[in-house]
Design a protein around this motif. Sequence first.
Motif, PDB file in Angstrom:
ATOM      1  N   TRP A   1      37.785  49.221  47.274  1.00 20.29           N
ATOM      2  CA  TRP A   1      37.735  50.566  46.660  1.00 20.29           C
ATOM      3  C   TRP A   1      36.483  50.628  45.678  1.00 20.29           C
ATOM      4  O   TRP A   1      36.096  49.474  45.329  1.00 20.29           O
ATOM      5  CB  TRP A   1      38.961  50.812  45.871  1.00 20.29           C
ATOM      6  CG  TRP A   1      39.337  49.853  44.701  1.00 20.29           C
ATOM      7  CD1 TRP A   1      39.100  49.910  43.602  1.00 20.29           C
ATOM      8  CD2 TRP A   1      39.962  48.563  44.819  1.00 20.29           C
ATOM      9  NE1 TRP A   1      39.447  48.800  42.900  1.00 20.29           N
ATOM     10  CE2 TRP A   1      40.004  47.840  43.694  1.00 20.29           C
ATOM     11  CE3 TRP A   1      40.321  47.740  46.029  1.00 20.29           C
ATOM     12  CZ2 TRP A   1      40.513  46.502  43.215  1.00 20.29           C
ATOM     13  CZ3 TRP A   1      40.670  46.374  45.880  1.00 20.29           C
ATOM     14  CH2 TRP A   1      40.756  45.982  44.412  1.00 20.29           C
ATOM     15  N   PRO A   2      36.263  51.670  45.345  1.00 24.43           N
ATOM     16  CA  PRO A   2      34.673  51.568  44.602  1.00 24.43           C
ATOM     17  C   PRO A   2      34.633  50.961  43.208  1.00 24.43           C
ATOM     18  O   PRO A   2      33.815  50.314  42.974  1.00 24.43           O
ATOM     19  CB  PRO A   2      34.526  53.031  44.724  1.00 24.43           C
ATOM     20  CG  PRO A   2      35.445  53.747  45.078  1.00 24.43           C
ATOM     21  CD  PRO A   2      36.477  52.948  45.866  1.00 24.43           C
ATOM     22  N   ALA A   3      35.696  51.122  42.515  1.00 24.75           N
ATOM     23  CA  ALA A   3      35.835  50.609  41.106  1.00 24.75           C
ATOM     24  C   ALA A   3      36.223  49.153  41.172  1.00 24.75           C
ATOM     25  O   ALA A   3      36.617  48.642  40.161  1.00 24.75           O
ATOM     26  CB  ALA A   3      36.503  51.444  40.188  1.00 24.75           C
ATOM     27  N   MET A   4      36.334  48.844  42.332  1.00 21.73           N
ATOM     28  CA  MET A   4      36.996  47.143  42.240  1.00 21.73           C
ATOM     29  C   MET A   4      36.007  46.254  41.339  1.00 21.73           C
ATOM     30  O   MET A   4      34.778  46.401  41.504  1.00 21.73           O
ATOM     31  CB  MET A   4      37.174  46.551  43.720  1.00 21.73           C
ATOM     32  CG  MET A   4      35.665  46.507  44.493  1.00 21.73           C
ATOM     33  SD  MET A   4      35.921  46.350  46.116  1.00 21.73           S
ATOM     34  CE  MET A   4      36.994  44.842  46.171  1.00 21.73           C
ATOM     35  N   LEU A   5      36.407  45.046  41.086  1.00 29.08           N
ATOM     36  CA  LEU A   5      35.724  44.245  40.244  1.00 29.08           C
ATOM     37  C   LEU A   5      34.854  43.424  41.369  1.00 29.08           C
ATOM     38  O   LEU A   5      35.227  43.378  42.607  1.00 29.08           O
ATOM     39  CB  LEU A   5      36.555  43.028  39.922  1.00 29.08           C
ATOM     40  CG  LEU A   5      37.303  42.126  40.432  1.00 29.08           C
ATOM     41  CD1 LEU A   5      37.775  40.730  39.835  1.00 29.08           C
ATOM     42  CD2 LEU A   5      38.417  42.597  41.343  1.00 29.08           C
ATOM     43  N   ARG A   6      33.440  43.150  40.896  1.00 31.03           N
ATOM     44  CA  ARG A   6      32.770  42.647  41.804  1.00 31.03           C
ATOM     45  C   ARG A   6      32.804  41.208  42.066  1.00 31.03           C
ATOM     46  O   ARG A   6      32.663  40.359  42.949  1.00 31.03           O
ATOM     47  CB  ARG A   6      31.245  42.994  41.535  1.00 31.03           C
ATOM     48  CG  ARG A   6      30.893  44.394  41.609  1.00 31.03           C
ATOM     49  CD  ARG A   6      31.416  44.911  43.297  1.00 31.03           C
ATOM     50  NE  ARG A   6      30.761  46.424  43.478  1.00 31.03           N
ATOM     51  CZ  ARG A   6      31.488  47.426  43.258  1.00 31.03           C
ATOM     52  NH1 ARG A   6      32.617  47.368  42.738  1.00 31.03           N
ATOM     53  NH2 ARG A   6      31.218  48.592  43.281  1.00 31.03           N
ATOM     54  N   THR A   7      33.203  40.540  40.719  1.00 29.91           N
ATOM     55  CA  THR A   7      33.290  39.015  40.705  1.00 29.91           C
ATOM     56  C   THR A   7      34.044  38.739  39.309  1.00 29.91           C
ATOM     57  O   THR A   7      34.137  39.607  38.556  1.00 29.91           O
ATOM     58  CB  THR A   7      31.908  38.273  40.835  1.00 29.91           C
ATOM     59  OG1 THR A   7      32.075  36.965  41.031  1.00 29.91           O
ATOM     60  CG2 THR A   7      30.936  38.665  39.689  1.00 29.91           C
ATOM     61  N   VAL A   8      34.011  37.382  39.126  1.00 28.17           N
ATOM     62  CA  VAL A   8      34.299  36.914  37.811  1.00 28.17           C
ATOM     63  C   VAL A   8      33.134  36.326  37.457  1.00 28.17           C
ATOM     64  O   VAL A   8      32.480  35.551  38.209  1.00 28.17           O
ATOM     65  CB  VAL A   8      35.364  35.524  38.049  1.00 28.17           C
ATOM     66  CG1 VAL A   8      35.646  35.055  36.547  1.00 28.17           C
ATOM     67  CG2 VAL A   8      36.932  36.222  38.299  1.00 28.17           C
TER      68      VAL A   8
END
Length: 626
Positions: A464-471
Amino acid sequence: MLSGEVYYPSEEVIKNANVKNWDELNERAVKDYEGFWEEMAKELHWFEKWQKVLDDSDKPFYKWFTGAKTNIVYNCLDRHVKTFRRNKLALIWEGEDGQLRTMSYFALHREVCKFANVLKSMGVEKGDRVTIYMGRIPEIVIAMLAAARIGAIHSVVYGGFSVESLAERIEDSNSKVLITADGAFQRGKIVPLKQIADEALQRCGTVEHVLVVKRTDQEINMESGRDLWYHELMNLPIATQNCALEIMDAEDPLFILYTSGTTGKPKAILHTHGGYMVGVYTTLKFVFDIKEEDRYWCAADPGWITGHSYIVYGPLLNGTTSFMYEGAPNFPYPNRWWQMIEKYGINILYTAPTAIRGLMRFGESWVKRHDLSSLRLLGSVGEPINPEAWKWYYRVVGNEKCPIMDTWWQTETGMFMITPMPCVPLKPGSGSRPFPGIQMDILDEDGNPVKPNEEGYLVIKTPWPAMLRTVYKDPERYVNQYWSKYPGYYMTGDSARRDEDGYYWIIGRVDDVIKVSGYRLGTAEIESALVSHPAVAEAAAIGLPHEVKGNAIYTYVILKNGYEKSTALIEELRKHVAHEVGPIAKPESIEFVDSLPKTRSGKIMRRVLKARALGEDPGNISTMED
Ligand code: WT7
């Protein structure tokens, strides 16, 4: 017909809603998922268009709107000052002391530009991290947007956190600049933010400048060369109201936000300019049904994801008027919130179950003395809402005409994931179904979907678009923690069940996270604070049900040789945890024990402690050492 207790929306509500037919929207989003998000993205401004809506060539490192250029701040401010909205209020703010401040879109844009120039003069550049540690005052919004405007990455630390939590987050993010305030008003007292920051800065060495907003006006230490007053900087000739906006790649980082997870230190969740912007804009517009004339109030703190997405970015992206209140809900009296809803004519109230349960205890007469007829929509977030609190909120606050949006989401998801919309029939205690197009499921240990009404692990099956990209700085942890239990699926860390109507019912966390009054804390943070006290050899923390807080923290401590068990020591340890982590982490109880249940590999079995405390059967304890 839906099963169980159902509240259907009135004709009136459906007629006026931005989304009148949920099924139709869902069908559209399922059929052409990327097309749906692309259509939403087109409502915002981009300096260059994307080549691809969703790039899944490097799973689970998904990318959205690749190749596109934007800046979320352009869409929050610059876009509006070119229209009639320049004169519209972006922010209405009331201090706990009754002070009132308002800011039009024009004024907020000006203040943000001025402060962005200040940050630039401090040497802050694109990609640099800036830590923000403040109470709920307009300057926190200005600071976040100013950082984002010049491409810096903000890291907001909730003002209720204390010395060690702040130090750890500054250190990990390697921030050169800290923006804070002299203090914050909370229940008539002053939280000494600057003093806490001074102590934190002794434990970490990255900060070159501390910019201090004057709010509480008590005597504070200002270190010459390092510490500077915000109001003085904003009066310097360098603080002009023109500040070029940094053109960002859709995938460039916007902010990091620390949150607790399974074991170890809090991790920094990374969100980006493009996808986050589209997700937050769309969800707020559809779920809270934003209208031009609305006055919207999200009563969370900007220091948590709720505040980032739905006090700061979401409302501004939608060009709405956001109300913000500095202090406690029951100060000086339990009618404070209701008084402000009446005074400012608030239309939408979004808060947490713990606040509702807390206010419910004072009885309905405190609510009933105010005219709350401006309200048309209510919201809940942070933890499961018990049907009793839901019904009180619906009947007493909403006068049986305001649908309640029970929104399930996380720091990691950035935006609402399971949520109703005003046109959706509601069941008290359930957030209804996933947002249109989003596929979720509930799985057993082996990854098979469970039967209706059975409990299992809640997973998300679509990006989904607002998902975290990474830690941040730890992509391995990102993969391990979220994407490895069931490859291809995002693991939420929650358990849930789904009824025969497809409605989701969240049960709670299945990891080492404790939700206290909706605040997310890790057992590891509390335990390591305890162990940092000279008297403590070992410690374990668990969450147990609490009437108002949802969960309360219970701890078990093994003392070092030479220390005596005493009530004075218990008090000292509780204070120590509050001083290190923050008052929200202060244990409800500390029990001295001689040993802790552990696995043979030495891991504390919190499940066994929990069962013992609740007088329940601990289940399988075959892995426990003697
Ligand atoms: C966890 C995420 C994102 C909002 C603030 C919390 C719990 C959140 C609900 C809800 C039941 C909820 C979950 C989730 N949670 N909203 N409506 N019903 N539980 O964000 O601090 O990252 O915590 O909060 O357990 O995993 P967070």
